[in-house]
Design a protein around this motif. Structure first.
Motif, PDB file in Angstrom:
ATOM      1  N   LEU A  36       0.831  -1.194   0.000  1.00 28.08           N
ATOM      2  CA  LEU A  36       0.000   0.000   0.000  1.00 28.08           C
ATOM      3  C   LEU A  36       0.870   1.250   0.000  1.00 28.08           C
ATOM      4  N   LYS A  37       0.379   2.291  -0.650  1.00 28.10           N
ATOM      5  CA  LYS A  37       1.097   3.554  -0.691  1.00 28.10           C
ATOM      6  C   LYS A  37       1.047   4.243   0.670  1.00 28.10           C
ATOM      7  N   ALA A  38       2.028   5.115   0.904  1.00 26.16           N
ATOM      8  CA  ALA A  38       2.092   5.833   2.175  1.00 26.16           C
ATOM      9  C   ALA A  38       0.834   6.671   2.395  1.00 26.16           C
ATOM     10  N   ASP A  39       0.240   7.171   1.325  1.00 20.92           N
ATOM     11  CA  ASP A  39      -0.947   8.028   1.441  1.00 20.92           C
ATOM     12  C   ASP A  39      -2.220   7.280   1.059  1.00 20.92           C
ATOM     13  N   PHE A  40      -2.261   5.969   1.315  1.00 20.36           N
ATOM     14  CA  PHE A  40      -3.441   5.208   0.882  1.00 20.36           C
ATOM     15  C   PHE A  40      -4.709   5.661   1.603  1.00 20.36           C
ATOM     16  N   LEU A  41      -4.556   6.362   2.717  1.00 19.59           N
ATOM     17  CA  LEU A  41      -5.707   6.934   3.428  1.00 19.59           C
ATOM     18  C   LEU A  41      -5.740   8.455   3.306  1.00 19.59           C
ATOM     19  N   GLY A  42      -5.022   8.992   2.314  1.00 21.32           N
ATOM     20  CA  GLY A  42      -4.935  10.441   2.208  1.00 21.32           C
ATOM     21  C   GLY A  42      -4.158  10.989   3.390  1.00 21.32           C
ATOM     22  N   ASP A  43      -4.666  12.026   4.026  1.00 22.63           N
ATOM     23  CA  ASP A  43      -3.987  12.592   5.199  1.00 22.63           C
ATOM     24  C   ASP A  43      -4.688  12.196   6.493  1.00 22.63           C
ATOM     25  N   ALA A  44      -5.445  11.080   6.436  1.00 22.80           N
ATOM     26  CA  ALA A  44      -6.215  10.650   7.615  1.00 22.80           C
ATOM     27  C   ALA A  44      -5.314  10.339   8.807  1.00 22.80           C
ATOM     28  N   LEU A  45      -4.128   9.787   8.547  1.00 24.17           N
ATOM     29  CA  LEU A  45      -3.233   9.448   9.649  1.00 24.17           C
ATOM     30  C   LEU A  45      -2.799  10.680  10.426  1.00 24.17           C
ATOM     31  N   LEU A  46      -2.714  11.805   9.725  1.00 24.61           N
ATOM     32  CA  LEU A  46      -2.263  13.035  10.377  1.00 24.61           C
ATOM     33  C   LEU A  46      -3.364  13.707  11.178  1.00 24.61           C
ATOM     34  N   HIS A  47      -4.624  13.468  10.815  1.00 21.89           N
ATOM     35  CA  HIS A  47      -5.724  14.228  11.400  1.00 21.89           C
ATOM     36  C   HIS A  47      -6.731  13.361  12.155  1.00 21.89           C
ATOM     37  N   THR A  48      -6.405  12.086  12.352  1.00 19.14           N
ATOM     38  CA  THR A  48      -7.320  11.199  13.066  1.00 19.14           C
ATOM     39  C   THR A  48      -6.630  10.685  14.323  1.00 19.14           C
ATOM     40  N   PRO A  49      -6.957  11.228  15.484  1.00 18.44           N
ATOM     41  CA  PRO A  49      -6.268  10.814  16.725  1.00 18.44           C
ATOM     42  C   PRO A  49      -6.317   9.309  16.967  1.00 18.44           C
ATOM     43  N   GLU A  50      -7.401   8.661  16.554  1.00 16.84           N
ATOM     44  CA  GLU A  50      -7.533   7.231  16.773  1.00 16.84           C
ATOM     45  C   GLU A  50      -6.491   6.427  15.996  1.00 16.84           C
ATOM     46  N   LEU A  51      -5.896   7.050  14.983  1.00 12.02           N
ATOM     47  CA  LEU A  51      -4.909   6.362  14.153  1.00 12.02           C
ATOM     48  C   LEU A  51      -3.481   6.807  14.449  1.00 12.02           C
ATOM     49  N   SER A  52      -3.282   7.541  15.552  1.00 15.71           N
ATOM     50  CA  SER A  52      -1.940   8.046  15.851  1.00 15.71           C
ATOM     51  C   SER A  52      -0.943   6.905  16.067  1.00 15.71           C
ATOM     52  N   GLY A  53      -1.402   5.801  16.661  1.00 17.54           N
ATOM     53  CA  GLY A  53      -0.518   4.654  16.849  1.00 17.54           C
ATOM     54  C   GLY A  53      -0.097   4.041  15.531  1.00 17.54           C
ATOM     55  N   VAL A  54      -1.030   4.016  14.574  1.00 23.78           N
ATOM     56  CA  VAL A  54      -0.710   3.483  13.247  1.00 23.78           C
ATOM     57  C   VAL A  54       0.295   4.387  12.547  1.00 23.78           C
ATOM     58  N   GLU A  55       0.147   5.701  12.732  1.00 24.70           N
ATOM     59  CA  GLU A  55       1.109   6.643  12.161  1.00 24.70           C
ATOM     60  C   GLU A  55       2.510   6.372  12.699  1.00 24.70           C
ATOM     61  N   ARG A  56       2.636   6.130  13.996  1.00 26.73           N
ATOM     62  CA  ARG A  56       3.942   5.821  14.588  1.00 26.73           C
ATOM     63  C   ARG A  56       4.470   4.471  14.079  1.00 26.73           C
ATOM     64  N   LEU A  57       3.564   3.514  13.898  1.00 27.76           N
ATOM     65  CA  LEU A  57       3.956   2.209  13.364  1.00 27.76           C
ATOM     66  C   LEU A  57       4.575   2.362  11.984  1.00 27.76           C
ATOM     67  N   PHE A  58       3.941   3.157  11.129  1.00 23.53           N
ATOM     68  CA  PHE A  58       4.449   3.349   9.773  1.00 23.53           C
ATOM     69  C   PHE A  58       5.814   4.036   9.792  1.00 23.53           C
ATOM     70  N   ALA A  59       6.012   4.954  10.734  1.00 26.24           N
ATOM     71  CA  ALA A  59       7.310   5.620  10.847  1.00 26.24           C
ATOM     72  C   ALA A  59       8.394   4.604  11.222  1.00 26.24           C
ATOM     73  N   ARG A  60       8.078   3.699  12.140  1.00 28.83           N
ATOM     74  CA  ARG A  60       9.047   2.675  12.554  1.00 28.83           C
ATOM     75  C   ARG A  60       9.317   1.661  11.454  1.00 28.83           C
ATOM     76  N   ALA A  61       8.400   1.525  10.506  1.00 31.99           N
ATOM     77  CA  ALA A  61       8.582   0.556   9.418  1.00 31.99           C
ATOM     78  C   ALA A  61       9.791   0.885   8.558  1.00 31.99           C
ATOM     79  N   ALA A  62      10.315   2.106   8.669  1.00 37.08           N
ATOM     80  CA  ALA A  62      11.518   2.476   7.920  1.00 37.08           C
ATOM     81  C   ALA A  62      12.716   1.622   8.323  1.00 37.08           C
ATOM     82  N   PHE A  63      12.633   0.973   9.480  1.00 41.61           N
ATOM     83  CA  PHE A  63      13.712   0.103   9.951  1.00 41.61           C
ATOM     84  C   PHE A  63      13.457  -1.366   9.605  1.00 41.61           C
ATOM     85  N   GLY A  64      12.235  -1.684   9.190  1.00 47.32           N
ATOM     86  CA  GLY A  64      11.818  -3.070   9.025  1.00 47.32           C
ATOM     87  C   GLY A  64      11.452  -3.640  10.376  1.00 47.32           C
ATOM     88  N   LEU A  65      10.255  -4.215  10.512  1.00 47.69           N
ATOM     89  CA  LEU A  65       9.775  -4.725  11.791  1.00 47.69           C
ATOM     90  C   LEU A  65       9.323  -6.172  11.639  1.00 47.69           C
TER      91      LEU A  65
END
Length: 285
Positions: free
Chosen positions: A88-117
């Motif tokens: 999936l593309k980084a913006d597959f949800l548009g800017d929802a990750l930035l403006h949806t508090p319920e998805l803040s954990g998912v936003e942090r998860l995607f940031a950590r994915a830069a290391f491979g998890l």
């Protein structure tokens, strides 16, 4: 062997791609700007993400960030396996990750994915089953299921291991990706037949001393240690195919059985015979 850029096309009417690839006979060292979630069930296989190389047993669940070179997880498998991949593309949800508090954990998860998890324990088994079940859902239900999966993976209690010490997609230059892919291909071709550090150094147009420094900087291992780790990964697959310890030692290029046992124990915490019994009993029980 150059690193290949994979062109990812979402499914029709979808914002992501869900599929079950089978590439066991191909050494597919590649990257793409999309995130990738991989779940594979197999007796044993190779996990190669960025600069990290290790092996998995039974199953693997890995989240890979954009532009991180990685090897297909079913490469070289000789036994039956099942694989599920979501891209999936980084913006597959548009800017929802930035403006949806319920998805803040998912936003942090995607940031950590830069290391491979890499995920383990109960979350790996649970998410693996959820990924397999997605094939029987409609498009909207698949999207909801995927968001639920990412929410589970973002849980701070999840059993997760960071595979690389630094982001290997953004900070790696393309020339390094190409050079290292040539090295990996050489090791794959020669791990069972005396890989020569002088030969591989020549292939990537470096002196032996310069190559050793470069390789250690890239992998944080010596060339010999890296080759031996690769051998043990291959040995685990062969042992679970029913080969004897002596056969496997020779098949991976180690003529000394005592050295093979010592090396295997160093990497796996048990000797080859115990490993074989433990996991063959599990799969045949």
């Amino acid at each position: 062997m150059k690193v290949q850029r994979e062109i990812v096309t979402p499914g029709e009417g979808q914002s992501f791609r869900l599929f079950s690839p089978s590439l066991r006979d191909h050494f597919y060292w590649h990257y793409h700007p999309e995130y990738e979630l991989v779940y594979v069930e197999a007796t044993a296989g190779i996990r190669h993400v960025g600069l990290h190389v290790s092996s998995y047993v039974e199953s693997d669940l890995v989240l890979i960030g954009p532009n991180i070179p990685h090897l297909n997880f079913d490469y070289g498998l000789k036994t039956e396996y099942h694989q599920v991949v979501v891209q999936l593309k980084a913006d597959f949800l548009g800017d929802a990750l930035l403006h949806t508090p319920e998805l803040s954990g998912v936003e942090r998860l995607f940031a950590r994915a830069a290391f491979g998890l890499s995920f383990g324990g109960a979350v790996k088994q649970r998410v693996g089953e959820e990924l397999k079940a997605m094939f029987g859902l409609g498009h909207f239900e698949q999207l909801v299921a995927l968001l639920r999966i990412f929410y589970e993976l973002a849980d701070e209690r999840a059993d997760v291991v960071q595979l690389n010490e630094e982001p290997t997609g953004v900070k790696s230059m393309l020339t390094d990706k190409i050079r290292m892919s040539s090295v990996y291909e050489y090791i794959h071709q020669r791990y069972d037949n005396g890989p020569d550090v002088n030969e591989v150094a020549s292939q990537v147009h470096l002196s032996t001393a310069a190559f050793c420094r470069y390789f250690k900087r890239q992998t944080r291992m010596t060339f010999t240690d890296f080759v031996n780790q690769y051998r043990i990964g291959q040995a685990k697959t062969l042992l679970l195919q029913g080969r004897s310890v002596t056969e496997v030692a020779f098949d991976v290029g180690l003529e000394s059985i005592s050295y093979f046992n010592k090396l295997f124990r160093k990497h796996e915490g048990m000797n080859p015979s115990d490993f074989k019994k433990r996991y063959r009993d599990h799969f045949t029980g």
